[in-house]
Design a protein around this motif. Structure first.
Motif, PDB file in Angstrom:
ATOM      1  N   SER A 246      -4.830   0.148  -3.514  1.00 44.60           N
ATOM      2  CA  SER A 246      -4.377   1.499  -3.187  1.00 44.60           C
ATOM      3  C   SER A 246      -4.149   2.327  -4.445  1.00 44.60           C
ATOM      4  CB  SER A 246      -3.090   1.448  -2.353  1.00 44.60           C
ATOM      5  OG  SER A 246      -3.320   0.826  -1.110  1.00 44.60           O
ATOM      6  N   ILE A 247      -3.616   1.707  -5.481  1.00 41.75           N
ATOM      7  CA  ILE A 247      -3.430   2.395  -6.769  1.00 41.75           C
ATOM      8  C   ILE A 247      -4.775   2.844  -7.322  1.00 41.75           C
ATOM      9  CG2 ILE A 247      -2.975   1.925  -9.218  1.00 41.75           C
ATOM     10  CD1 ILE A 247      -0.437   2.639  -7.967  1.00 41.75           C
ATOM     11  N   VAL A 248      -5.762   1.974  -7.252  1.00 41.05           N
ATOM     12  CA  VAL A 248      -7.079   2.257  -7.833  1.00 41.05           C
ATOM     13  C   VAL A 248      -7.822   3.334  -7.054  1.00 41.05           C
ATOM     14  CG1 VAL A 248      -9.370   1.283  -8.275  1.00 41.05           C
ATOM     15  CG2 VAL A 248      -7.325  -0.020  -8.882  1.00 41.05           C
ATOM     16  N   PHE A 249      -7.787   3.260  -5.720  1.00 39.83           N
ATOM     17  CA  PHE A 249      -8.643   4.128  -4.922  1.00 39.83           C
ATOM     18  C   PHE A 249      -7.975   5.404  -4.423  1.00 39.83           C
ATOM     19  CE2 PHE A 249     -10.719  -0.074  -4.230  1.00 39.83           C
ATOM     20  CZ  PHE A 249     -11.936   0.245  -4.840  1.00 39.83           C
ATOM     21  N   TRP A 250      -6.636   5.499  -4.532  1.00 42.35           N
ATOM     22  CA  TRP A 250      -5.985   6.701  -4.006  1.00 42.35           C
ATOM     23  C   TRP A 250      -6.330   7.920  -4.848  1.00 42.35           C
ATOM     24  CZ3 TRP A 250      -3.702   8.188   0.303  1.00 42.35           C
ATOM     25  CH2 TRP A 250      -3.072   9.443   0.296  1.00 42.35           C
ATOM     26  N   ASN A 251      -6.581   9.037  -4.157  1.00 40.12           N
ATOM     27  CA  ASN A 251      -6.862  10.299  -4.832  1.00 40.12           C
ATOM     28  C   ASN A 251      -6.384  11.435  -3.940  1.00 40.12           C
ATOM     29  OD1 ASN A 251      -7.898  12.577  -6.080  1.00 40.12           O
ATOM     30  ND2 ASN A 251      -9.860  11.625  -6.578  1.00 40.12           N
ATOM     31  N   ASP A 252      -5.393  12.186  -4.412  1.00 37.59           N
ATOM     32  CA  ASP A 252      -4.880  13.303  -3.607  1.00 37.59           C
ATOM     33  C   ASP A 252      -5.992  14.279  -3.229  1.00 37.59           C
ATOM     34  OD1 ASP A 252      -2.321  12.433  -3.476  1.00 37.59           O
ATOM     35  OD2 ASP A 252      -1.470  13.899  -4.860  1.00 37.59           O
ATOM     36  N   ALA A 253      -6.967  14.455  -4.146  1.00 40.94           N
ATOM     37  CA  ALA A 253      -8.003  15.462  -3.935  1.00 40.94           C
ATOM     38  C   ALA A 253      -8.934  15.118  -2.786  1.00 40.94           C
ATOM     39  CB  ALA A 253      -8.817  15.641  -5.213  1.00 40.94           C
ATOM     40  N   THR A 254      -9.017  13.833  -2.437  1.00 44.06           N
ATOM     41  CA  THR A 254      -9.921  13.424  -1.354  1.00 44.06           C
ATOM     42  C   THR A 254      -9.187  12.803  -0.177  1.00 44.06           C
ATOM     43  OG1 THR A 254     -10.266  11.266  -2.419  1.00 44.06           O
ATOM     44  CG2 THR A 254     -11.813  13.030  -2.974  1.00 44.06           C
ATOM     45  N   SER A 255      -7.867  12.761  -0.240  1.00 45.54           N
ATOM     46  CA  SER A 255      -7.100  12.134   0.836  1.00 45.54           C
ATOM     47  C   SER A 255      -7.155  12.973   2.105  1.00 45.54           C
ATOM     48  CB  SER A 255      -5.645  11.955   0.414  1.00 45.54           C
ATOM     49  OG  SER A 255      -4.849  11.619   1.521  1.00 45.54           O
ATOM     50  N   PRO A 256      -7.624  12.380   3.231  1.00 46.72           N
ATOM     51  CA  PRO A 256      -7.656  13.135   4.494  1.00 46.72           C
ATOM     52  C   PRO A 256      -6.279  13.600   4.945  1.00 46.72           C
ATOM     53  CG  PRO A 256      -9.036  11.176   4.638  1.00 46.72           C
ATOM     54  CD  PRO A 256      -8.250  11.061   3.362  1.00 46.72           C
ATOM     55  N   SER A 257      -5.234  12.820   4.678  1.00 39.56           N
ATOM     56  CA  SER A 257      -3.903  13.201   5.149  1.00 39.56           C
ATOM     57  C   SER A 257      -3.360  14.428   4.425  1.00 39.56           C
ATOM     58  CB  SER A 257      -2.921  12.035   4.993  1.00 39.56           C
ATOM     59  OG  SER A 257      -2.753  11.714   3.634  1.00 39.56           O
ATOM     60  N   LEU A 258      -3.950  14.754   3.264  1.00 38.24           N
ATOM     61  CA  LEU A 258      -3.519  15.941   2.523  1.00 38.24           C
ATOM     62  C   LEU A 258      -4.509  17.086   2.653  1.00 38.24           C
ATOM     63  CD1 LEU A 258      -2.158  14.334  -0.777  1.00 38.24           C
ATOM     64  CD2 LEU A 258      -0.872  15.133   1.194  1.00 38.24           C
TER      65      LEU A 258
ATOM     66  N   ALA B 192       0.824  -1.205   0.000  1.00 35.05           N
ATOM     67  CA  ALA B 192       0.000   0.000   0.000  1.00 35.05           C
ATOM     68  C   ALA B 192       0.862   1.261   0.000  1.00 35.05           C
ATOM     69  CB  ALA B 192      -0.934  -0.008   1.211  1.00 35.05           C
ATOM     70  N   MET B 193       1.957   1.254   0.765  1.00 32.96           N
ATOM     71  CA  MET B 193       2.830   2.428   0.821  1.00 32.96           C
ATOM     72  C   MET B 193       3.453   2.726  -0.546  1.00 32.96           C
ATOM     73  SD  MET B 193       2.478   3.555   3.849  1.00 32.96           S
ATOM     74  CE  MET B 193       0.832   2.808   3.763  1.00 32.96           C
ATOM     75  N   PHE B 194       3.916   1.687  -1.225  1.00 31.02           N
ATOM     76  CA  PHE B 194       4.529   1.906  -2.540  1.00 31.02           C
ATOM     77  C   PHE B 194       3.499   2.427  -3.538  1.00 31.02           C
ATOM     78  CE2 PHE B 194       7.710  -1.537  -1.216  1.00 31.02           C
ATOM     79  CZ  PHE B 194       8.601  -0.591  -0.750  1.00 31.02           C
ATOM     80  N   ALA B 195       2.252   1.977  -3.410  1.00 30.26           N
ATOM     81  CA  ALA B 195       1.203   2.475  -4.296  1.00 30.26           C
ATOM     82  C   ALA B 195       0.933   3.957  -4.039  1.00 30.26           C
ATOM     83  CB  ALA B 195      -0.073   1.659  -4.093  1.00 30.26           C
ATOM     84  N   VAL B 196       0.860   4.346  -2.781  1.00 27.19           N
ATOM     85  CA  VAL B 196       0.637   5.752  -2.435  1.00 27.19           C
ATOM     86  C   VAL B 196       1.789   6.605  -2.950  1.00 27.19           C
ATOM     87  CG1 VAL B 196       0.497   7.388  -0.508  1.00 27.19           C
ATOM     88  CG2 VAL B 196      -0.801   5.251  -0.430  1.00 27.19           C
ATOM     89  N   ALA B 197       3.012   6.114  -2.810  1.00 20.70           N
ATOM     90  CA  ALA B 197       4.176   6.869  -3.287  1.00 20.70           C
ATOM     91  C   ALA B 197       4.106   7.109  -4.793  1.00 20.70           C
ATOM     92  CB  ALA B 197       5.455   6.113  -2.935  1.00 20.70           C
ATOM     93  N   ILE B 198       3.555   6.149  -5.530  1.00 22.11           N
ATOM     94  CA  ILE B 198       3.440   6.297  -6.980  1.00 22.11           C
ATOM     95  C   ILE B 198       2.338   7.285  -7.355  1.00 22.11           C
ATOM     96  CG2 ILE B 198       2.775   5.070  -9.095  1.00 22.11           C
ATOM     97  CD1 ILE B 198       4.190   2.606  -7.970  1.00 22.11           C
ATOM     98  N   ARG B 199       1.204   7.227  -6.634  1.00 19.26           N
ATOM     99  CA  ARG B 199       0.040   8.015  -7.021  1.00 19.26           C
ATOM    100  C   ARG B 199       0.065   9.457  -6.529  1.00 19.26           C
ATOM    101  NH1 ARG B 199      -4.815   6.103  -8.495  1.00 19.26           N
ATOM    102  NH2 ARG B 199      -5.098   8.336  -8.829  1.00 19.26           N
ATOM    103  N   THR B 200       0.616   9.707  -5.342  1.00 13.60           N
ATOM    104  CA  THR B 200       0.504  11.050  -4.782  1.00 13.60           C
ATOM    105  C   THR B 200       1.413  12.041  -5.494  1.00 13.60           C
ATOM    106  OG1 THR B 200       0.582  12.347  -2.746  1.00 13.60           O
ATOM    107  CG2 THR B 200       2.308  10.688  -3.033  1.00 13.60           C
ATOM    108  N   LYS B 201       0.972  13.294  -5.505  1.00 15.13           N
ATOM    109  CA  LYS B 201       1.785  14.377  -6.055  1.00 15.13           C
ATOM    110  C   LYS B 201       2.431  15.198  -4.936  1.00 15.13           C
ATOM    111  CE  LYS B 201      -0.732  14.952 -10.413  1.00 15.13           C
ATOM    112  NZ  LYS B 201      -1.479  13.701 -10.318  1.00 15.13           N
TER     113      LYS B 201
END
Length: 651
Positions: free
Chosen positions: A447-459, A341-350
């Motif tokens: 994580s690749i499919v569902f990650w979205n910077d625009a809706t991520s609570p951590s961002l 999951a961490m590697f997927a987030v690292a790929i998707r996030t800006k």
């Protein structure tokens, strides 16, 4: 910040050295036992460089560091003078005993006794698994002298486990450690075991001694040291000074050693067997479902520190059977799922900050350390948490269905994969690898499919702060645009001085935990960590921005200097609740005039960083000279501003 500065800041965050009653560490966390928990400032601790998070779990205040925890622990111990033990600080007022507190004290005791054992047990277990692998591959014949001699090294660790447990228990209870080892050593003594196992048995004062193999047992030692604890204190108190050095140990041997042989030893053995049977029974009853479910909920269990409760039965099971098929197997699925999951987030996030966190946490999880991932990313993002849980469940289900078994007590991961080597079943290792890959793949893909910077609570904090700060800057610029021709004479060749809007400590803007400010996106300046909530105007001018959230104010001077005072980080989320404003947009203010009152306690209790940036938002026109880090009082000189056109710069 140097390592010692970091250590000092951590100690300050927990209330100072005098507030530390005990300090230990695990694989990622500093575990403080404090005299007064109320003196620990979790928000301050979370804001420190090098600290991932800070939580209060039961009777401990835990500071999550990550892979560098050992170095930070050593620095903290050096800063506090190397004091380690239960008597480092005064006991403080006794708290009333309750079921909740009793449970917290019990968990603190279990963690303190068993966590220090893990390196010795893990190293021995991996050593043994490597030997088994070498034997299975024919590199080192299992009947050779070399193999047998080398095998004695890890085997000795488990055989003398009672002594290791006696040491850690004595350290936790502040009992004389050589005395504790001396009492428990009788269970390991060859003459004692020979007598007990002789035909017809043996009796002490006519009371039969039960035949028990105490090798690899943990609970008899714990019970023995618990019995020593009050006795040693009592006899140290009542015995005369000249004879205390031998009288106290003598009385402890006379009372505790026979009690250990007749009662405590057998009861401890029974307790260990009961826990082992419970663990095996749960696995035998639910099978692969138990492994899969445990793997899926481990992020939640670890987040509150309750995974440590699995250590005693896991060690007992491994010591008794030489293998374990439940907790360690489930941990493999969870650890690798976190990594995927961490590697997927690292790929998707800006987000550069989040990508750096995710990559580091992913590597740690791949090697069996998941706290950085859990605290840094997983728990902050529901979709990531669900992806991890799904991946862990899928991997755990496969591992359970294929009856994968562990042969070493260590955090499962890439470096420790040999813990699944089974000379009698080569497929055990193969299935462990397949199960780990399933966990990684499922968590990664979801994580690749569902990650979205625009809706991520951590961002969300970055998005809200950027929007709020941009709005404030736009409002200042807009108002200044309409007034600059009449109110901002630009021909004056003198410096403009800002006064401090707050009392507190000056912090370099680069150290602010918000990339919008630390990166200079909104302009040059500095920040203040306030000790008082009275915010005053840093210069004379017009209030050109005052948002509904009341957490930020923009003031434009007659010379056209646009200053933004932003109280706290992410405080736009508080919707103005802890703020009281004393001016309105368009008002004329003088330097030092009260403009906002902030309830610092309410902001802190809500979990927000109090650091307050003070920036010149049109610093492309002005050179800003800010003070060095240090204490500052409201009204003292804060910054000097000169127009770049008048100093040879570019507008």
């Amino acid at each position: 910040m140097t390592r010692q500065d970091e250590a000092k800041a951590i100690l300050d965050g927990v209330g100072g050295s005098q507030n530390v009653a005990g300090l230990t560490h695990c694989s990622t966390r500093l575990r403080f036992t404090l005299v007064d928990d109320g003196k620990a400032d979790l928000d301050t601790l979370k804001s420190l460089t090098g600290v991932i998070s800070a939580v209060r779990s039961g009777s401990q205040t835990q500071v999550v560091i990550g892979n560098d925890v050992v170095n930070v622990y050593n620095a903290v111990e050096k800063e506090r003078g190397g004091r380690g033990g239960a008597a480092d600080a005064p006991a403080g007022p006794r708290k009333p005993l309750s079921w909740k507190r009793a449970g917290s004290v019990f968990m603190d005791f279990i963690v303190s006794v068993f966590t220090p054992l893990i390196p010795a047990i893990a190293g021995a277990g991996i050593f043994k698994s490597l030997l088994v692998g070498a034997g299975a591959l024919g590199w080192l014949p299992t009947d050779s002298e070399s193999y047998l001699l080398l095998s004695a090294i890890p085997d000795a660790v488990f055989a003398f486990l009672p002594l290791l447990v006696a040491y850690t228990t004595a350290k936790k209870l502040n009992v004389n450690r050589p005395l504790a080892l001396g009492v428990v050593a009788v269970l390991m003594f060859a003459n004692f075991t020979t007598l007990v196992n002789q035909e017809g048995g043996v009796a002490l004062f006519g009371i039969p001694v039960q035949v028990v193999n105490y090798n690899s047992q943990v609970f008899p030692s714990i019970l023995a040291v618990l019995a020593l604890w009050p006795l040693e204190r009592f006899f140290n108190k009542v015995s005369p000074g000249p004879i205390r050095v031998f009288f106290t140990p003598l009385m402890c041997y006379i009372i505790v050693a026979p009690l250990l042989i007749l009662v405590l030893g057998p009861v401890g053995y029974w307790l260990g067997s009961l826990l082992t049977a419970a663990m095996i029974g749960l696995y035998n009853t639910l099978g692969w479902v138990a492994v899969a479910v445990l793997a899926a909920i481990l992020p939640l269990i670890i987040s509150v520190g309750m995974h440590k409760a699995f250590i005693p039965p896991t060690i007992a099971t491994m010591a008794q059977n030489g293998r374990e098929s439940f907790y360690l197997v489930a941990s493999l699925a969870h650890n690798i799922a976190e990594s995927g999951a961490m590697f997927a987030v690292a790929i998707r996030t800006k987000s550069t900050r989040l990508r750096s966190t995710a990559v580091s946490a992913g590597i740690s999880a791949l090697f069996g350390i998941t706290e950085p991932a859990i605290y840094g990313v997983t728990l902050q993002n529901r979709k990531v948490l669900l992806s991890v849980m799904a991946g862990a469940f899928a991997g755990g289900a496969y591992l359970g269905l294929t009856f994968v078994t562990s042969f070493a007590v260590v955090g499962p991961g890439l470096a420790s994969i040999t813990m699944f080597v089974d000379a009698a079943n080569p497929w055990n290792l193969v299935n462990a690898v397949i199960g780990a890959l399933i966990a990684l793949a499922v968590a990664f893909v979801l994580s690749i499919v569902f990650w979205n910077d625009a809706t991520s609570p951590s961002l969300k904090g970055e998005r809200d702060e950027a929007a709020a700060a941009a709005a404030a800057a736009t409002a200042i610029a807009s108002t200044n645009e309409s007034t600059s021709s009449t109110d901002a004479p630009r021909g004056q060749a003198h410096a403009i001085r800002l006064v401090s809007p707050l009392t507190g400590t000056v912090v370099p803007l680069a150290d602010v935990a918000d990339p919008v400010f630390s990166g200079g996106v909104l302009g040059d300046g500095a920040a203040i960590l306030p000790v008082s909530g009275s915010v005053r105007a840093p210069l004379a001018g017009t209030v050109t921005s005052l948002l509904d959230s009341k957490h930020a104010i923009g003031i434009t001077s007659d010379e056209g200097v646009e200053v933004l005072v932003h109280v706290g980080i992410d405080t736009v989320k508080l919707a103005g609740a802890p703020f009281t404003v004393h001016v309105a947009q368009g008002d004329r203010v003088e330097a030092g005039q009260l403009v906002i009152e902030a309830d610092l306690d309410a902001i802190r209790d809500a979990g927000y960083d109090l650091t307050t940036p003070v920036v010149v938002t049109n610093s492309d026109r002005f050179t800003v000279e800010v003070p060095a880090a240090g204490d500052i009082t409201t009204g003292e000189p804060f910054a000097t501003i000169t127009e770049k056109e008048l100093t040879g710069g570019t507008a």
